[in-house]
Write a protein that holds these residues in place. Structure first.
Motif, short mmCIF file in Angstrom:
data_model
loop_
_atom_site.label_atom_id
_atom_site.label_comp_id
_atom_site.label_asym_id
_atom_site.label_seq_id
_atom_site.Cartn_x
_atom_site.Cartn_y
_atom_site.Cartn_z
N GLY A 148 -28.27 4.54 -38.58
CA GLY A 148 -26.95 4.79 -38.01
C GLY A 148 -26.68 3.95 -36.79
N ARG A 149 -27.70 3.75 -35.96
CA ARG A 149 -27.52 2.94 -34.76
C ARG A 149 -27.21 1.50 -35.12
N ALA A 150 -27.89 0.98 -36.12
CA ALA A 150 -27.63 -0.40 -36.55
C ALA A 150 -26.22 -0.53 -37.12
N ALA A 151 -25.81 0.45 -37.92
CA ALA A 151 -24.47 0.39 -38.51
C ALA A 151 -23.38 0.59 -37.45
N VAL A 161 -18.73 0.14 -33.44
CA VAL A 161 -18.24 0.54 -32.12
C VAL A 161 -18.90 -0.21 -30.97
N GLY A 162 -19.87 -1.05 -31.27
CA GLY A 162 -20.55 -1.82 -30.23
C GLY A 162 -21.85 -1.14 -29.80
N GLU A 163 -22.73 -1.93 -29.25
CA GLU A 163 -24.06 -1.46 -28.86
C GLU A 163 -24.05 -0.36 -27.79
N PRO A 164 -23.17 -0.43 -26.78
CA PRO A 164 -23.23 0.63 -25.76
C PRO A 164 -22.97 2.04 -26.31
N TRP A 165 -22.14 2.17 -27.32
CA TRP A 165 -21.85 3.49 -27.89
C TRP A 165 -22.74 3.84 -29.07
N ALA A 166 -23.36 2.85 -29.69
CA ALA A 166 -24.16 3.10 -30.89
C ALA A 166 -25.35 4.00 -30.60
N HIS A 167 -26.04 3.75 -29.51
CA HIS A 167 -27.23 4.56 -29.19
C HIS A 167 -26.89 6.02 -28.94
N PRO A 168 -25.93 6.36 -28.05
CA PRO A 168 -25.66 7.78 -27.81
C PRO A 168 -25.12 8.51 -29.04
N ALA A 203 -26.11 12.44 -33.31
CA ALA A 203 -26.03 12.70 -34.76
C ALA A 203 -27.41 12.98 -35.35
N ALA A 204 -28.42 12.24 -34.91
CA ALA A 204 -29.78 12.44 -35.43
C ALA A 204 -30.32 13.81 -35.06
N TRP A 205 -30.13 14.24 -33.82
CA TRP A 205 -30.61 15.56 -33.41
C TRP A 205 -29.83 16.67 -34.11
N THR A 206 -28.56 16.44 -34.35
CA THR A 206 -27.76 17.43 -35.07
C THR A 206 -28.25 17.56 -36.51
N LEU A 207 -28.52 16.44 -37.16
CA LEU A 207 -29.06 16.49 -38.53
C LEU A 207 -30.43 17.16 -38.55
#
Length: 136
Positions: A97-100, A105-112, A117-121
């Protein structure tokens, strides 16, 4: 006449196996919402820090919350198996998801976004898996 008292001898009818508190799954809504909220809080706190946080910091909040929920709600230890597929799904979602998201949305927003999303899943899979096996 049969003795209807339970082991405590207080005159209460004996508990049936389906009333075993270990049969109670992790509370779905509470685990998912609180885990997602703690992930958002960790990302918010990380944004306030001037240097990037380490891995221990990023794992601390949501893991502590899930452990707290397990201990407080007395989820049977054999239900914790859901943490394994939850972690696998969460890690896959985070890295893929971070890569996509970096492209969208750009790298600054991809990580958060991928982190939350990962913790929610993870919490969703864990809470669903906590429903099995049932004690008999």
């Amino acid at each position: 006449m049969s003795d209807l008292r339970n082991e405590d001898g207080d005159g209460e009818p004996p508990t049936r196996p389906e009333e075993d508190p270990r049969n109670e799954p992790a509370p779905f809504g509470a685990v998912v919402l609180l885990t997602a909220a703690s992930a958002v809080a960790v990302m918010g706190l990380a944004a306030l820090l001037s240097h990037p946080p380490g891995l221990k910091f990023l794992l601390l909040g949501p893991i502590a919350l899930v452990v707290f929920e397990v201990v407080v709600h007395e989820v049977w230890w054999q239900r914790w198996w859901g943490a394994i597929p939850g972690a696998a799904a969460g890690l896959a979602l985070y890295f893929e998801g971070r890569a996509a998201l970096a492209d969208i949305v750009g790298e600054p927003w991809a990580h958060p976004v991928a982190y939350v999303a990962a913790w929610t899943l993870f919490a969703v899979v864990f809470a669903l898996c906590s429903r099995y096996p049932r004690t008999v």
